[in-house]
Scaffold this motif. Structure first.
Motif, PDB file in Angstrom:
ATOM      1  N   ILE A 282      -5.125   9.182   9.381  1.00 35.77           N
ATOM      2  CA  ILE A 282      -3.805   8.549   9.224  1.00 35.77           C
ATOM      3  C   ILE A 282      -3.980   7.099   9.658  1.00 35.77           C
ATOM      4  O   ILE A 282      -4.361   6.832  10.809  1.00 35.77           O
ATOM      5  N   ALA A 283      -3.785   6.175   8.737  1.00 37.07           N
ATOM      6  CA  ALA A 283      -3.983   4.749   9.034  1.00 37.07           C
ATOM      7  C   ALA A 283      -2.652   4.037   8.829  1.00 37.07           C
ATOM      8  O   ALA A 283      -2.064   4.130   7.742  1.00 37.07           O
ATOM      9  N   GLY A 284      -2.189   3.344   9.889  1.00 40.00           N
ATOM     10  CA  GLY A 284      -0.844   2.761   9.806  1.00 40.00           C
ATOM     11  C   GLY A 284      -0.821   1.253   9.976  1.00 40.00           C
ATOM     12  O   GLY A 284      -0.522   0.775  11.077  1.00 40.00           O
ATOM     13  N   PRO A 285      -1.108   0.505   8.896  1.00 39.55           N
ATOM     14  CA  PRO A 285      -0.941  -0.953   8.995  1.00 39.55           C
ATOM     15  C   PRO A 285       0.546  -1.323   9.009  1.00 39.55           C
ATOM     16  O   PRO A 285       1.373  -0.588   8.453  1.00 39.55           O
ATOM     17  N   LEU A 286       0.874  -2.460   9.597  1.00 40.96           N
ATOM     18  CA  LEU A 286       2.258  -2.946   9.522  1.00 40.96           C
ATOM     19  C   LEU A 286       2.522  -3.397   8.090  1.00 40.96           C
ATOM     20  O   LEU A 286       1.649  -4.044   7.482  1.00 40.96           O
TER      21      LEU A 286
ATOM     22  N   VAL B  37       0.868  -1.194   0.000  1.00 43.92           N
ATOM     23  CA  VAL B  37       0.000   0.000   0.000  1.00 43.92           C
ATOM     24  C   VAL B  37       0.900   1.239   0.000  1.00 43.92           C
ATOM     25  O   VAL B  37       1.751   1.382   0.889  1.00 43.92           O
ATOM     26  N   PRO B  38       0.749   2.113  -1.001  1.00 42.72           N
ATOM     27  CA  PRO B  38       1.614   3.299  -1.036  1.00 42.72           C
ATOM     28  C   PRO B  38       1.474   4.124   0.251  1.00 42.72           C
ATOM     29  O   PRO B  38       0.344   4.376   0.707  1.00 42.72           O
ATOM     30  N   ALA B  39       2.587   4.535   0.812  1.00 41.67           N
ATOM     31  CA  ALA B  39       2.558   5.299   2.069  1.00 41.67           C
ATOM     32  C   ALA B  39       1.704   6.562   1.928  1.00 41.67           C
ATOM     33  O   ALA B  39       1.022   6.970   2.866  1.00 41.67           O
ATOM     34  N   ALA B  40       1.701   7.134   0.721  1.00 36.01           N
ATOM     35  CA  ALA B  40       0.942   8.379   0.509  1.00 36.01           C
ATOM     36  C   ALA B  40      -0.559   8.157   0.722  1.00 36.01           C
ATOM     37  O   ALA B  40      -1.305   9.110   0.973  1.00 36.01           O
TER      38      ALA B  40
END
Ligand SMILES: O=C(O)C(=O)c1ccccc1S
Ligand SMILES: [Mn+2]
Length: 257
Positions: free
Chosen positions: A235-239, A92-95
């Motif tokens: 802001i969603a932060g999956p590993l 998943v693109p960080a952007a």
């Protein structure tokens, strides 16, 4: 003045609030229960490695054991057969992990009917009041289900006919996947599909259509009541689990006070 400095100043002045949309993750975190013959996810577990003792005199640490789909988590296309050639969670693109979000509040309807389904007409009516869904953003679907999240039985709300939790109709799932400009759907419930979605055609239509269209899911969100209908930034932060179908995620919203 650089924009990022403006952001930091606003956070310090609390004219921008950080709202945590993430459920605490522990051994009692509710997990989806699929019926036999299907395999199920494991509950979240912490296994102590050492705690300032002979196993490690100055340090405390644990192994964790969890499904990718436990607690507040991020679903990616490869999770579903329709998205099998799509991104895994490391791709998943960080952007895309910072995006606008809107909140569609159907908590009242869900309180009256735990099998309530969001229809396209509901979204169209919302748009006529609040404007279009955000291009490349999140549709966050508020049902009030976060209030049940520390009581697994109430949260899963199952009886002998299966789970009864609010969701999205087949037609609306297809429309969100193929017509709407959003990049994903966020929900408060255990998964992006309704509790009765096992009997829909196709089964689990949010997974089938949205992940098949290269879109994403966010589940078991909390505090959507603290977000405005429009204007939040999520802001969603999956590993970045290489080859993973999803991941527990810390999900935050920036909201102008
Ligand atoms: O993605 C999930 O957490 C989820 O809801 C799910 C996982 C596996 C199978 C069916 C479903 S419906
Ligand atoms: Mn999932």
């Amino acid at each position: 003045m650089p924009v990022l400095q403006d952001l930091l100043d606003a956070l310090r002045a609390r004219t921008i609030e950080v709202v945590d949309l993430t459920a605490p993750l522990h051994s009692g975190t509710p997990i989806l229960q699929l019926p036999p013959p299907f395999a199920n996810a494991s509950p979240f577990e912490l296994t102590e490695i050492s705690r300032y003792d002979e196993r490690g005199p100055a340090w405390y640490w644990n192994d964790i054991h969890t499904s990718e789909h436990t607690g507040t988590h991020f679903d990616v296309p490869v999770h579903w057969v329709t998205g099998k050639d799509g991104e895994d969670v490391a791709q998943v693109p960080a952007a895309r992990l910072l995006a606008p979000a809107v909140v569609l509040d159907f908590a009242a309807e869900s309180a009256k009917d735990p099998d309530f389904l969001l229809e396209v007409d509901h979204v169209r009516a919302w748009e006529s009041e609040h404007g279009p869904l955000p291009d490349g953003g999140w549709l966050l679907y508020r049902t009030g289900w976060d209030a049940r999240s520390e009581d697994a039985a109430a949260f899963l709300n199952a009886d002998d006919t299966g789970p009864h939790t609010p969701g999205i109709s087949v037609e609306c799932a297809k429309w969100l996947a193929e017509e709407a400009p959003v990049m994903g759907l966020g929900v408060e419930t255990v998964g992006t599909d309704a509790g009765g979605a096992h009997s829909f055609d196709p089964p689990f239509p949010c997974h089938s259509f949205l992940l098949g269209a290269g879109k994403y899911g966010l589940t078991q969100l909390q505090n959507l009541a603290r977000l405005p209908a429009t204007g939040a930034v999520v802001i969603a932060g999956p590993l970045p689990i290489v080859g993973g179908s999803g991941s527990p995620a810390r999900v935050l919203a920036l909201v102008e006070s």
